[in-house]
Design a protein around this motif. Structure first.
Motif, short mmCIF file in Angstrom:
data_model
loop_
_atom_site.label_atom_id
_atom_site.label_comp_id
_atom_site.label_asym_id
_atom_site.label_seq_id
_atom_site.Cartn_x
_atom_site.Cartn_y
_atom_site.Cartn_z
N ARG A 268 0.85 -1.19 0.00
CA ARG A 268 0.00 0.00 0.00
C ARG A 268 0.88 1.24 0.00
NH1 ARG A 268 -2.67 -3.51 3.40
NH2 ARG A 268 -4.86 -3.95 2.84
N THR A 293 4.04 -1.25 8.71
CA THR A 293 2.59 -1.09 8.72
C THR A 293 2.21 0.33 9.14
OG1 THR A 293 2.44 -1.86 11.01
CG2 THR A 293 2.21 -3.52 9.29
N ARG A 297 -2.26 -1.71 9.03
CA ARG A 297 -2.36 -2.22 7.65
C ARG A 297 -0.97 -2.31 7.02
NH1 ARG A 297 -6.94 0.76 4.30
NH2 ARG A 297 -6.93 -1.26 3.24
N SER A 298 -0.70 -3.44 6.37
CA SER A 298 0.63 -3.67 5.79
C SER A 298 0.88 -2.74 4.62
CB SER A 298 0.72 -5.13 5.33
OG SER A 298 1.96 -5.38 4.70
N CYS A 299 2.05 -2.07 4.65
CA CYS A 299 2.46 -1.19 3.55
C CYS A 299 3.61 -1.79 2.74
CB CYS A 299 2.89 0.17 4.11
SG CYS A 299 1.58 1.07 4.95
#
Length: 307
Positions: A268, A293, A297-299
């Motif tokens: 992301r 993250t 949420r995983s980036c």
């Protein structure tokens, strides 16, 4: 400006039905002298907040990202070519692989000598079909004269993987093979967690190093016009700052004079300003991974090991 013009031209011809779906099989290549300047190293240190001044040697794991940044203009030049099959503004960088093949020959001071090293780049002509479109590989290498004085030897290589969105047919076997390469998600035990932050001015510092002045990294307004939530950090900049944090806490080891590799997956985009969470873990006895993250949420996920 050339990249913007090329992308707009392709978009207009596609809307008017004038574009051809036939893709060229011609391999696009670029070769040039390579020279590293002291200002490049200074810009890298400034961009990641590396303390110690220029007298402190760059860690081998940092060297991988530094060499990637200073050779990125070759990739950008390939994208401007009219025969490059990739539409620059319709594609995103989803994965990078770096290989430090001969660390004994990757001396920063030697790279400062003119005409010692050669930069070689190419676009692989055959894309891969994936669920979201087509993936292209752009390979960039640094070569230096061989020890025996005959020919050149590759000391550093990186592969940028660009995804061009579109509807394609993907075989089940190919989809499974791509999934296997994301083993970083199947991490084992967590080693340490640290935090890092990005300011709204950080992307400009990295752009000064890698020469990627894409407007989505420089202007929140421009980023929103392209449908993004705001100004974005450069992917490799996020990785470089994470490495600095992990090295400072000794949660990741940098091996001297050992050929190494690193593979990074961009999940992301990171909108700046941002505060990120970095967690390192062991995948095996020879491989270390880390995950970045934002708000859970995983980036970015990455693996690092010895070749």
């Amino acid at each position: 400006m050339v990249i913007i013009g090329k992308s707009l031209f392709r978009a207009i011809t596609r809307v008017l039905g004038l574009s051809s779906t036939k893709r060229t099989s011609q391999e696009l290549t670029l070769d040039s002298p390579f020279q590293l300047f002291q200002e490049d190293e200074a810009r890298y240190r400034c961009a990641i907040g590396l303390n110690g001044g220029t007298t402190t040697p760059i860690e081998p794991i940092h060297l991988v990202i530094l060499l990637s940044a200073v050779t990125e203009p070759a990739m950008l030049l390939l994208l401007t070519s009219r025969i490059c099959p990739i539409s620059p503004l319709g594609a995103v960088n989803v994965r990078n692989r770096f290989e430090l093949l001969r660390p004994d020959l990757c001396n920063l001071s030697s790279f400062r000598a003119p005409n010692r090293a050669i930069l070689s780049a190419r676009v692989h002509s055959e894309p891969r079909s994936v669920k979201r479109g087509l993936e292209y590989d752009l390979e960039v290498s640094i070569l230096v004269p061989n020890d025996d004085g005959e020919g050149n030897v590759s000391v550093f290589r990186q592969v940028f993987t660009m995804l061009e969105f579109g509807k394609v047919e993907v075989s089940r076997a190919e989809g499974q093979s791509r999934d296997k390469k994301t083993s970083v998600e199947e991490r084992q035990s967590s080693e340490l967690a640290v935090h890092m932050s990005f300011s709204s001015s950080d992307p400009l510092r990295w752009a000064a190093l890698c020469k990627d002045y894409n407007l989505i990294h420089l202007s929140g307004i421009a980023a929103r016009l392209f449908g993004l939530p705001g100004k974005l950090a450069h992917g490799n900049h996020v990785v470089a700052k994470a490495l600095r944090s992990l090295l400072e806490t000794r949660s990741i080891q940098s091996k001297d004079n050992a050929p190494a590799w690193m593979e990074v997956h961009f999940k992301r985009p990171v909108v700046v300003p941002a505060k990120l969470h970095v967690e390192s873990f062991l995948n095996s006895a020879t491989t270390t991974g880390f995950a970045i993250t934002h708000n859970g949420r995983s980036c970015v996920t990455a693996e690092y090991g010895i070749l």
